[in-house]
Design a protein around this motif. Sequence first.
Motif, mmCIF file in Angstrom:
data_model
loop_
_atom_site.group_PDB
_atom_site.id
_atom_site.type_symbol
_atom_site.label_atom_id
_atom_site.label_comp_id
_atom_site.label_asym_id
_atom_site.label_seq_id
_atom_site.Cartn_x
_atom_site.Cartn_y
_atom_site.Cartn_z
ATOM 1 N N MET A 255 32.244 42.906 34.693
ATOM 2 C CA MET A 255 31.909 42.499 33.328
ATOM 3 C C MET A 255 30.758 43.327 32.780
ATOM 4 O O MET A 255 30.771 43.758 31.620
ATOM 5 C CB MET A 255 31.547 41.012 33.309
ATOM 6 N N VAL A 265 34.095 40.855 26.626
ATOM 7 C CA VAL A 265 34.783 39.885 27.489
ATOM 8 C C VAL A 265 34.604 38.505 26.855
ATOM 9 O O VAL A 265 33.484 38.081 26.604
ATOM 10 C CB VAL A 265 34.186 39.893 28.918
ATOM 11 N N PRO A 266 35.691 37.808 26.521
ATOM 12 C CA PRO A 266 37.100 38.095 26.824
ATOM 13 C C PRO A 266 37.881 38.717 25.654
ATOM 14 O O PRO A 266 39.080 38.890 25.772
ATOM 15 C CB PRO A 266 37.642 36.704 27.127
ATOM 16 N N SER A 270 39.980 40.369 29.636
ATOM 17 C CA SER A 270 39.808 39.111 30.369
ATOM 18 C C SER A 270 39.458 39.406 31.823
ATOM 19 O O SER A 270 39.935 40.385 32.397
ATOM 20 C CB SER A 270 41.088 38.270 30.296
ATOM 21 N N SER A 280 28.665 32.295 38.909
ATOM 22 C CA SER A 280 29.821 32.324 38.008
ATOM 23 C C SER A 280 29.641 31.406 36.807
ATOM 24 O O SER A 280 30.226 31.646 35.743
ATOM 25 C CB SER A 280 31.100 31.960 38.772
ATOM 26 N N PRO A 285 29.520 35.437 29.128
ATOM 27 C CA PRO A 285 30.242 34.166 29.170
ATOM 28 C C PRO A 285 30.495 33.701 30.606
ATOM 29 O O PRO A 285 30.630 34.527 31.509
ATOM 30 C CB PRO A 285 31.556 34.498 28.449
ATOM 31 N N LEU A 287 32.117 32.581 33.951
ATOM 32 C CA LEU A 287 33.268 33.231 34.589
ATOM 33 C C LEU A 287 34.352 32.241 35.003
ATOM 34 O O LEU A 287 34.101 31.279 35.735
ATOM 35 C CB LEU A 287 32.785 33.999 35.825
ATOM 36 N N GLN A 328 35.113 30.788 30.436
ATOM 37 C CA GLN A 328 35.136 31.472 29.137
ATOM 38 C C GLN A 328 35.565 32.941 29.185
ATOM 39 O O GLN A 328 35.441 33.633 28.178
ATOM 40 C CB GLN A 328 33.735 31.392 28.505
ATOM 41 N N THR A 329 36.050 33.435 30.308
ATOM 42 C CA THR A 329 36.280 34.887 30.408
ATOM 43 C C THR A 329 37.748 35.301 30.367
ATOM 44 O O THR A 329 38.069 36.458 30.626
ATOM 45 C CB THR A 329 35.630 35.443 31.693
#
Length: 335
Positions: A255, A265-266, A270, A280, A285, A287, A328-329
């Motif tokens: 990322m 991202v995203p 993604s 994470s 954002p 993960l 959120q990814t």
Amino acid sequence: MIPTIRDVAREANVSIATVSRVLNGLTGYSDKTKQKVIKTIEDMGYHPNAIARYLNNRRTQTIGVMFPAVTNEFSSAVLQGIEEYALERGYSVLVCNTAVDGNRTMKYLQVLRERQIDGIIFASEVLKHEYKQMLDTMQVPIVLVSSKNEDPKVPFVKVDDRQASYDAVRYLIDKGHKDIAMIAGTPEDPIAGIPRLQGYKDALYDNGIPFRSSRVAYGDFHYDSGQAAMETLLEQERGVTAVFAASDEMAVGAMNAAMQLGIRVPEDLSVIGYDNIRLSRMIYPALTTVGQPLLQLGRDAVDKVITMIETGKIVPSLIVPHEIVERQTVKDLRT
């Protein structure tokens, strides 16, 4: 002056044998006597001498734990589960950092042998033939965690890495992604590297998506390698909409590499990781990842090794469940 078992017996007005039986969970006394002995032990701050305990029941109440890297979040979480449950069961834990390449493993096995440990938890490393030879001479129970072995006398506790990776890639496909790259682990690693890559390939194949070797870059499960692998993928592949990384650390590195090049991202790319370590959910954002029950892996490993220590019986291996943790990814391309 440090109190002895004789002092406890005198203060509680019971025999030394009764105190010993209470300490070792044996029968032959009333509940009233037990409570009196326990209160006396607490009041006096008595701690059983490890050597005396070993001479009494041939156990040191100590478990050796061998990790190739104790500083990363994966190992820390599993180790926390190991230590918490071992202490609940009255066992101490001796942790050995064998290093990523395992070059200290034989030395630490010798140390554990000299310490007369009761059992060993062997984590995230292949049980090589020379290790097995040394362990056979020690004659103590062994349990693998996040590793696997074909010897039925050596049970393991782990997730199904191939299936977990398959589910991660299938999740991306279900979100409308077809151009999916992977940042895989060490190519020759039979524990996590090979099965996670196979899960990626199988998910593509089952959904009619051709596998392209140019869409796979390799790392060593750590942050820097994920960043470098992402840079390699961006140089050699165009049109990729999603990346599956075989560890959260590599996913975060990927990322960062993408964002440094202006890839969002995203929105533009993604990313899904593997492990569900604390990092994470701390990054932005947050993960999306494959969740392993890291604390439970440690607790289950301890439960198995203590059962083998105390019963002398082999216990079955355990595949623990995994889950997709949505954050959120990952962008849904169907909307």
